[in-house]
Motif scaffolding. Structure first.
Motif, PDB file in Angstrom:
ATOM      1  N   THR A  89       0.768  -1.199   0.099  1.00 41.70           N
ATOM      2  CA  THR A  89      -0.130   0.073  -0.002  1.00 41.70           C
ATOM      3  C   THR A  89       0.765   1.262  -0.079  1.00 41.70           C
ATOM      4  O   THR A  89       0.395   2.196  -0.735  1.00 41.70           O
ATOM      5  N   GLU A  90       2.003   1.354   0.726  1.00 41.83           N
ATOM      6  CA  GLU A  90       2.812   2.402   0.834  1.00 41.83           C
ATOM      7  C   GLU A  90       3.649   2.681  -0.648  1.00 41.83           C
ATOM      8  O   GLU A  90       3.586   3.664  -0.991  1.00 41.83           O
ATOM      9  N   GLN A  91       3.940   1.581  -1.270  1.00 41.05           N
ATOM     10  CA  GLN A  91       4.626   1.520  -2.536  1.00 41.05           C
ATOM     11  C   GLN A  91       3.905   2.336  -3.489  1.00 41.05           C
ATOM     12  O   GLN A  91       4.140   3.091  -4.316  1.00 41.05           O
ATOM     13  N   LEU A  92       2.364   1.794  -3.530  1.00 38.41           N
ATOM     14  CA  LEU A  92       1.567   2.307  -4.355  1.00 38.41           C
ATOM     15  C   LEU A  92       1.266   4.092  -4.395  1.00 38.41           C
ATOM     16  O   LEU A  92       0.918   4.588  -5.481  1.00 38.41           O
ATOM     17  N   ARG A  93       1.909   4.607  -3.263  1.00 35.85           N
ATOM     18  CA  ARG A  93       1.804   6.004  -3.347  1.00 35.85           C
ATOM     19  C   ARG A  93       2.596   6.669  -4.287  1.00 35.85           C
ATOM     20  O   ARG A  93       2.454   7.976  -4.379  1.00 35.85           O
ATOM     21  N   ARG A  94       3.720   6.033  -4.931  1.00 33.98           N
ATOM     22  CA  ARG A  94       4.457   6.566  -5.861  1.00 33.98           C
ATOM     23  C   ARG A  94       3.773   7.158  -6.928  1.00 33.98           C
ATOM     24  O   ARG A  94       4.235   8.003  -7.823  1.00 33.98           O
ATOM     25  N   HIS A  95       2.465   6.460  -7.128  1.00 31.65           N
ATOM     26  CA  HIS A  95       1.681   6.850  -8.365  1.00 31.65           C
ATOM     27  C   HIS A  95       0.800   8.040  -8.074  1.00 31.65           C
ATOM     28  O   HIS A  95      -0.172   8.495  -8.723  1.00 31.65           O
ATOM     29  N   ASP A  96       0.921   8.801  -6.974  1.00 30.24           N
ATOM     30  CA  ASP A  96       0.297  10.171  -6.430  1.00 30.24           C
ATOM     31  C   ASP A  96       0.733  11.349  -7.163  1.00 30.24           C
ATOM     32  O   ASP A  96       0.191  12.269  -7.146  1.00 30.24           O
ATOM     33  N   VAL A  97       1.865  10.966  -7.756  1.00 28.41           N
ATOM     34  CA  VAL A  97       2.573  12.154  -8.710  1.00 28.41           C
ATOM     35  C   VAL A  97       2.870  11.832 -10.245  1.00 28.41           C
ATOM     36  O   VAL A  97       2.794  10.344 -10.292  1.00 28.41           O
ATOM     37  N   ARG A  98       2.566  12.555 -11.051  1.00 29.92           N
ATOM     38  CA  ARG A  98       3.245  12.098 -12.473  1.00 29.92           C
ATOM     39  C   ARG A  98       4.604  11.428 -12.480  1.00 29.92           C
ATOM     40  O   ARG A  98       5.517  11.848 -11.907  1.00 29.92           O
ATOM     41  N   PRO A  99       4.685  10.233 -13.297  1.00 32.11           N
ATOM     42  CA  PRO A  99       5.890   9.815 -13.387  1.00 32.11           C
ATOM     43  C   PRO A  99       6.790  10.719 -14.346  1.00 32.11           C
ATOM     44  O   PRO A  99       6.386  11.506 -14.861  1.00 32.11           O
ATOM     45  N   GLY A 100       8.265  10.451 -13.737  1.00 37.00           N
ATOM     46  CA  GLY A 100       9.309  11.310 -14.362  1.00 37.00           C
ATOM     47  C   GLY A 100      10.504  10.640 -15.233  1.00 37.00           C
ATOM     48  O   GLY A 100      10.587   9.561 -15.089  1.00 37.00           O
ATOM     49  N   ILE A 101      10.999  11.335 -16.021  1.00 36.09           N
ATOM     50  CA  ILE A 101      12.198  11.037 -16.568  1.00 36.09           C
ATOM     51  C   ILE A 101      13.320  10.819 -15.716  1.00 36.09           C
ATOM     52  O   ILE A 101      14.148   9.889 -16.007  1.00 36.09           O
ATOM     53  N   THR A 102      13.410  11.711 -14.610  1.00 31.44           N
ATOM     54  CA  THR A 102      14.526  11.484 -13.712  1.00 31.44           C
ATOM     55  C   THR A 102      13.810  11.824 -12.105  1.00 31.44           C
ATOM     56  O   THR A 102      12.491  12.159 -12.252  1.00 31.44           O
ATOM     57  N   GLY A 103      14.253  11.115 -11.241  1.00 32.94           N
ATOM     58  CA  GLY A 103      13.826  11.420  -9.878  1.00 32.94           C
ATOM     59  C   GLY A 103      14.499  11.300  -8.817  1.00 32.94           C
ATOM     60  O   GLY A 103      15.818  11.090  -9.111  1.00 32.94           O
ATOM     61  N   TRP A 104      14.172  11.351  -7.480  1.00 34.24           N
ATOM     62  CA  TRP A 104      14.860  11.200  -6.386  1.00 34.24           C
ATOM     63  C   TRP A 104      15.719   9.993  -6.269  1.00 34.24           C
ATOM     64  O   TRP A 104      16.943   9.941  -5.952  1.00 34.24           O
ATOM     65  N   ALA A 105      14.984   8.836  -6.631  1.00 29.08           N
ATOM     66  CA  ALA A 105      15.853   7.716  -6.556  1.00 29.08           C
ATOM     67  C   ALA A 105      16.795   7.405  -7.627  1.00 29.08           C
ATOM     68  O   ALA A 105      17.882   6.878  -7.419  1.00 29.08           O
ATOM     69  N   GLN A 106      16.714   8.143  -8.675  1.00 31.89           N
ATOM     70  CA  GLN A 106      17.422   8.019  -9.941  1.00 31.89           C
ATOM     71  C   GLN A 106      19.020   8.779  -9.352  1.00 31.89           C
ATOM     72  O   GLN A 106      19.865   8.307  -9.639  1.00 31.89           O
ATOM     73  N   VAL A 107      18.795   9.987  -8.663  1.00 32.16           N
ATOM     74  CA  VAL A 107      19.902  10.744  -8.203  1.00 32.16           C
ATOM     75  C   VAL A 107      20.592  10.389  -7.145  1.00 32.16           C
ATOM     76  O   VAL A 107      21.663  10.848  -6.718  1.00 32.16           O
ATOM     77  N   ASN A 108      19.800   9.172  -6.495  1.00 31.32           N
ATOM     78  CA  ASN A 108      20.562   8.811  -5.205  1.00 31.32           C
ATOM     79  C   ASN A 108      20.982   7.216  -5.391  1.00 31.32           C
ATOM     80  O   ASN A 108      20.639   6.582  -4.227  1.00 31.32           O
ATOM     81  N   GLY A 109      21.096   6.723  -6.650  1.00 36.84           N
ATOM     82  CA  GLY A 109      21.618   5.363  -6.666  1.00 36.84           C
ATOM     83  C   GLY A 109      21.120   4.497  -7.925  1.00 36.84           C
ATOM     84  O   GLY A 109      21.856   3.751  -8.462  1.00 36.84           O
ATOM     85  N   ARG A 110      19.972   5.232  -8.481  1.00 31.48           N
ATOM     86  CA  ARG A 110      19.622   4.357  -9.788  1.00 31.48           C
ATOM     87  C   ARG A 110      19.558   3.029  -9.474  1.00 31.48           C
ATOM     88  O   ARG A 110      18.863   2.329  -8.541  1.00 31.48           O
ATOM     89  N   ASN A 111      20.143   2.062 -10.331  1.00 27.91           N
ATOM     90  CA  ASN A 111      20.198   0.482 -10.188  1.00 27.91           C
ATOM     91  C   ASN A 111      21.032   0.093  -9.471  1.00 27.91           C
ATOM     92  O   ASN A 111      21.299  -1.018  -9.350  1.00 27.91           O
TER      93      ASN A 111
END
Length: 146
Positions: free
Chosen positions: A68-90
């Motif tokens: 349920t908590e992970q579904l909250r990522r859909h509360d905003v529009r998806p992006g080309i880059t994001g906080w997870a990408q600039v903090n470690g990506r894969n």
């Protein structure tokens, strides 16, 4: 989401896709290493389907696996880059990616978006943290451990 194709659809004798490392083309490795494979997504931004900054869109097949908590990522529009990408990506775990995405959803501001864009540009031009040395995608998400 529009993307450049960087891998082939090669399959084994049983019809299963071969591992990413065996399907990634030489040109695909270059595109991923330079992040040029993300350029077509600008069309999705212009069409209003994506934002420049937001949690990266994931495969639809992952949705039933989200908590349920992970579904909250859909509360905003998806992006080309994001906080997870600039903090470690894969290079970080799925759990950490989701935590960073949720943190972004809870703390989204124009200033944070500008910070993420600046860090992204720095990482792209310095080729710092763009991808691991293999150029291979993240491991498949198999569900939350929580």
């Amino acid at each position: 989401m529009i993307k450049f194709r960087t891998m082939t659809n090669k399959r084994d004798a049983e019809g299963r896709l071969l591992p990413d490392a065996e399907r990634l083309t030489r040109f695909g490795r270059f595109l991923r290493a330079t992040s040029l494979d993300e350029l077509p997504e600008l069309w999705n931004v212009l069409k209003g389907e994506m934002s420049l900054v937001g949690p990266r869109p994931l495969l639809i097949e992952y949705i039933p696996l989200y908590s349920t908590e992970q579904l909250r990522r859909h509360d905003v529009r998806p992006g080309i880059t994001g906080w997870a990408q600039v903090n470690g990506r894969n290079n970080i775990s799925w759990e950490e990616k989701f935590k960073l995405d949720i943190w972004y959803v809870e703390n989204q501001t124009l200033l944070l978006d500008l910070k993420i864009l600046f860090i992204t540009l720095y990482k792209v031009f310095s080729m710092n943290g763009i991808t691991d040395s293999s150029g291979i995608s993240a491991e498949k998400f198999t569900g939350s451990k929580e």
